[in-house]
Design an enzyme around this catalytic site. Structure first.
Site, PDB file in Angstrom:
ATOM      1  N   VAL A  38       0.835  -1.198   0.000  1.00  0.00           N
ATOM      2  CA  VAL A  38       0.000   0.000   0.000  1.00  0.00           C
ATOM      3  C   VAL A  38       0.875   1.255   0.000  1.00  0.00           C
ATOM      4  O   VAL A  38       0.375   2.360   0.154  1.00  0.00           O
ATOM      5  CB  VAL A  38      -0.945   0.002   1.235  1.00  0.00           C
ATOM      6  CG1 VAL A  38      -1.933  -1.153   1.156  1.00  0.00           C
ATOM      7  CG2 VAL A  38      -0.161  -0.068   2.552  1.00  0.00           C
ATOM      8  N   ASP A  39       2.191   1.075  -0.155  1.00  0.00           N
ATOM      9  CA  ASP A  39       3.114   2.196   0.036  1.00  0.00           C
ATOM     10  C   ASP A  39       3.298   3.089  -1.191  1.00  0.00           C
ATOM     11  O   ASP A  39       3.882   4.171  -1.095  1.00  0.00           O
ATOM     12  CB  ASP A  39       4.490   1.693   0.516  1.00  0.00           C
ATOM     13  CG  ASP A  39       5.112   0.651  -0.419  1.00  0.00           C
ATOM     14  OD1 ASP A  39       4.858   0.700  -1.634  1.00  0.00           O
ATOM     15  OD2 ASP A  39       5.876  -0.207   0.077  1.00  0.00           O
TER      16      ASP A  39
ATOM     17  N   CYS B 201     -12.524  15.143   6.531  1.00  0.00           N
ATOM     18  CA  CYS B 201     -12.946  15.512   5.175  1.00  0.00           C
ATOM     19  C   CYS B 201     -13.472  16.958   5.214  1.00  0.00           C
ATOM     20  O   CYS B 201     -13.800  17.475   6.291  1.00  0.00           O
ATOM     21  CB  CYS B 201     -14.061  14.543   4.777  1.00  0.00           C
ATOM     22  SG  CYS B 201     -14.708  14.791   3.127  1.00  0.00           S
TER      23      CYS B 201
ATOM     24  N   HIS C 237      -4.508  -4.215  -2.194  1.00  0.00           N
ATOM     25  CA  HIS C 237      -4.913  -3.780  -0.849  1.00  0.00           C
ATOM     26  C   HIS C 237      -5.025  -2.266  -0.734  1.00  0.00           C
ATOM     27  O   HIS C 237      -5.059  -1.741   0.381  1.00  0.00           O
ATOM     28  CB  HIS C 237      -3.923  -4.321   0.191  1.00  0.00           C
ATOM     29  CG  HIS C 237      -3.929  -5.817   0.268  1.00  0.00           C
ATOM     30  ND1 HIS C 237      -2.915  -6.560   0.823  1.00  0.00           N
ATOM     31  CD2 HIS C 237      -4.842  -6.715  -0.160  1.00  0.00           C
ATOM     32  CE1 HIS C 237      -3.211  -7.848   0.738  1.00  0.00           C
ATOM     33  NE2 HIS C 237      -4.364  -7.967   0.137  1.00  0.00           N
TER      34      HIS C 237
ATOM     35  N   GLU D   8      13.354 -16.215   2.742  1.00  0.00           N
ATOM     36  CA  GLU D   8      13.166 -17.522   3.397  1.00  0.00           C
ATOM     37  C   GLU D   8      12.107 -18.335   2.657  1.00  0.00           C
ATOM     38  O   GLU D   8      11.339 -17.772   1.870  1.00  0.00           O
ATOM     39  CB  GLU D   8      12.757 -17.306   4.855  1.00  0.00           C
ATOM     40  CG  GLU D   8      11.521 -16.445   4.999  1.00  0.00           C
ATOM     41  CD  GLU D   8      11.224 -16.022   6.430  1.00  0.00           C
ATOM     42  OE1 GLU D   8      12.161 -15.922   7.233  1.00  0.00           O
ATOM     43  OE2 GLU D   8      10.033 -15.823   6.717  1.00  0.00           O
TER      44      GLU D   8
ATOM     45  N   SER E   2       4.882 -13.362   2.156  1.00  0.00           N
ATOM     46  CA  SER E   2       4.877 -14.545   3.023  1.00  0.00           C
ATOM     47  C   SER E   2       3.834 -15.567   2.578  1.00  0.00           C
ATOM     48  O   SER E   2       3.847 -16.702   3.031  1.00  0.00           O
ATOM     49  CB  SER E   2       4.612 -14.127   4.468  1.00  0.00           C
ATOM     50  OG  SER E   2       3.375 -13.443   4.533  1.00  0.00           O
TER      51      SER E   2
ATOM     52  N   ALA F 222      15.362  -9.116  -2.602  1.00  0.00           N
ATOM     53  CA  ALA F 222      14.740  -8.726  -3.872  1.00  0.00           C
ATOM     54  C   ALA F 222      15.608  -7.717  -4.621  1.00  0.00           C
ATOM     55  O   ALA F 222      15.759  -7.796  -5.847  1.00  0.00           O
ATOM     56  CB  ALA F 222      13.359  -8.133  -3.611  1.00  0.00           C
TER      57      ALA F 222
HETATM   58  P1  NAD Z   1       4.678 -10.126   5.078  1.00  0.00           P
HETATM   59  O1  NAD Z   1       5.168  -9.079   6.019  1.00  0.00           O
HETATM   60  O2  NAD Z   1       3.704 -11.126   5.550  1.00  0.00           O
HETATM   61  O3  NAD Z   1       5.930 -10.937   4.504  1.00  0.00           O
HETATM   62  C1  NAD Z   1       7.059 -10.307   3.967  1.00  0.00           C
HETATM   63  C2  NAD Z   1       7.852 -11.337   3.206  1.00  0.00           C
HETATM   64  O4  NAD Z   1       8.935 -10.688   2.582  1.00  0.00           O
HETATM   65  C3  NAD Z   1       8.436 -12.442   4.085  1.00  0.00           C
HETATM   66  O5  NAD Z   1       8.192 -13.686   3.478  1.00  0.00           O
HETATM   67  C4  NAD Z   1       9.933 -12.122   4.122  1.00  0.00           C
HETATM   68  O6  NAD Z   1      10.738 -13.280   4.211  1.00  0.00           O
HETATM   69  C5  NAD Z   1      10.115 -11.429   2.792  1.00  0.00           C
HETATM   70  N1  NAD Z   1      11.212 -10.469   2.736  1.00  0.00           N
HETATM   71  C6  NAD Z   1      11.604  -9.578   3.677  1.00  0.00           C
HETATM   72  N2  NAD Z   1      12.608  -8.825   3.233  1.00  0.00           N
HETATM   73  C7  NAD Z   1      12.863  -9.224   1.961  1.00  0.00           C
HETATM   74  C8  NAD Z   1      13.780  -8.830   0.958  1.00  0.00           C
HETATM   75  N3  NAD Z   1      14.658  -7.836   1.153  1.00  0.00           N
HETATM   76  N4  NAD Z   1      13.759  -9.471  -0.233  1.00  0.00           N
HETATM   77  C9  NAD Z   1      12.893 -10.481  -0.464  1.00  0.00           C
HETATM   78  N5  NAD Z   1      11.998 -10.902   0.448  1.00  0.00           N
HETATM   79  C10 NAD Z   1      11.978 -10.288   1.640  1.00  0.00           C
HETATM   80  O7  NAD Z   1       4.140  -9.341   3.791  1.00  0.00           O
HETATM   81  P2  NAD Z   1       3.013  -9.703   2.721  1.00  0.00           P
HETATM   82  O8  NAD Z   1       3.121 -11.116   2.298  1.00  0.00           O
HETATM   83  O9  NAD Z   1       3.079  -8.622   1.703  1.00  0.00           O
HETATM   84  O10 NAD Z   1       1.623  -9.583   3.478  1.00  0.00           O
HETATM   85  C11 NAD Z   1       1.417  -8.613   4.449  1.00  0.00           C
HETATM   86  C12 NAD Z   1       0.286  -7.626   4.227  1.00  0.00           C
HETATM   87  O11 NAD Z   1       0.773  -6.458   4.841  1.00  0.00           O
HETATM   88  C13 NAD Z   1      -0.053  -7.223   2.846  1.00  0.00           C
HETATM   89  O12 NAD Z   1      -1.417  -7.252   2.762  1.00  0.00           O
HETATM   90  C14 NAD Z   1       0.394  -5.764   2.682  1.00  0.00           C
HETATM   91  O13 NAD Z   1      -0.679  -4.961   2.227  1.00  0.00           O
HETATM   92  C15 NAD Z   1       0.684  -5.304   4.043  1.00  0.00           C
HETATM   93  N6  NAD Z   1       1.969  -4.567   4.200  1.00  0.00           N
HETATM   94  C16 NAD Z   1       2.365  -3.675   3.246  1.00  0.00           C
HETATM   95  C17 NAD Z   1       3.562  -2.998   3.399  1.00  0.00           C
HETATM   96  C18 NAD Z   1       3.964  -2.012   2.342  1.00  0.00           C
HETATM   97  O14 NAD Z   1       3.117  -1.464   1.645  1.00  0.00           O
HETATM   98  N7  NAD Z   1       5.278  -1.778   2.172  1.00  0.00           N
HETATM   99  C19 NAD Z   1       4.376  -3.215   4.510  1.00  0.00           C
HETATM  100  C20 NAD Z   1       3.932  -4.126   5.482  1.00  0.00           C
HETATM  101  C21 NAD Z   1       2.733  -4.807   5.293  1.00  0.00           C
END
Ligand code: NAD
Length: 247
Positions: free
Chosen positions: A105-106, A150, A121, A217, A191, A233
């Site tokens: 969502v960032d 608003c 999302h 992982e 994840s 990544a």
């Molecule tokens: P998650 O937090 O459940 O999992 C993150 C995954 O990324 C893990 O499997 C981890 O091993 C992996 N990971 C961490 N660092 C990494 C890297 N540098 N390179 C590759 N892999 C890496 O996140 P999710 O599966 O996206 O689900 C969580 C929910 O939380 C989503 O619905 C999302 O909307 C939300 N969320 C979004 C943000 C964002 O917008 N940046 C941040 C946190 C959570």
């Protein structure tokens, strides 16, 4: 470049004319400095995201929920897209048929330059008036008033899908259609435990796609993947890109 990380047959699937889908999760933004929910730094003032990103939490204490979003928006504001995001932009330009699906969502994919993005999302730079349902961009950072209101005087909420809420049907259907029709899917930094997004790689695989996973992982997708690379990544995607463009 460590080509042995990738199976030899990989280049057969990444042709210019291949239909390519990339699915990303919080991990793709981790190297930009954005904490994942399930990482070690996923806690804020002793609250877990699951306790804050819910309609119940917002009804109970909108100020607390907005304080958390204000903190997250400030972090993102100070972040830059990383080489993972940038590689996905290059892939979009290169492949004739390309779709990015993100759970994030960032807004960092769009900031990097991705255009064809399905945000499953939502996006926390957009808000929704709880009374009128009006949706609009809201870039104020840091917030001048918490919770923000608003023009009509009602509360606004981030236009994101909270835990326990149904996902809007349109982006989900578009994501499922892309997954069913693709030749290759690259799953990055998720994840695989948030539904229904977790169905997307399964659908792709069931419909014959070649599945590549990039994660720090193993995940529920690892056993399903044709190629699973453990790593960051921001490092692995540029290596994959070098293989694709050099062929
Ligand atoms: P998650 O937090 O459940 O999992 C993150 C995954 O990324 C893990 O499997 C981890 O091993 C992996 N990971 C961490 N660092 C990494 C890297 N540098 N390179 C590759 N892999 C890496 O996140 P999710 O599966 O996206 O689900 C969580 C929910 O939380 C989503 O619905 C999302 O909307 C939300 N969320 C979004 C943000 C964002 O917008 N940046 C941040 C946190 C959570």
């Amino acid at each position: 470049m460590p080509r042995d990380k990738f199976p030899w047959e990989l280049h057969n699937f990444f042709k210019k004319g291949s239909r390519v889908v990339v699915l990303t999760g919080a991990g793709v933004s981790a190297e930009s400095g954005m904490p994942t929910f399930r990482g070690e730094d996923g806690l804020w003032r002793n609250y877990r995201a699951e306790e804050l990103a819910t309609p119940e939490a917002f009804t109970r204490d909108p100020k607390l929920v907005w304080e958390w979003y204000d903190m997250r928006r400030k972090i993102i504001h100070g972040c830059k897209p990383n080489p993972g995001h940038e590689t996905i932009v290059k892939m979009e330009v290169y492949f004739e048929d390309f779709q990015l699906i993100t759970q994030n969502v960032d807004g960092l994919h769009r900031r990097a330059g991705s255009k064809n993005v399905i945000e499953l999302h939502g996006n926390l730079w957009r808000v929704r008036c709880v009374e009128e349902g009006k949706i609009f961009d809201f870039m104020e950072v840091p917030l001048k008033a918490v919770p923000p209101l608003c023009d009509c005087g009602s509360l606004i909420r981030p236009d994101v899908v909270w835990f326990g809420e149904a996902m809007p049907i349109e982006p989900l259907e578009a994501a499922f259609t892309a997954a069913e029709g693709c030749d290759v899917m690259v799953v990055v930094g998720t994840s695989g435990i948030v539904q229904p997004a977790a169905l997307i790689p399964i659908l792709a695989k069931q419909n014959g796609a070649y599945l590549v996973e990039v994660n720090l992982e193993p995940t529920p997708f690892t056993g399903l993947a044709d190629c699973s690379v453990l790593g960051k990544a921001g490092e692995v995607l540029p290596e994959l890109w070098n293989l694709i463009k050099d062929q």
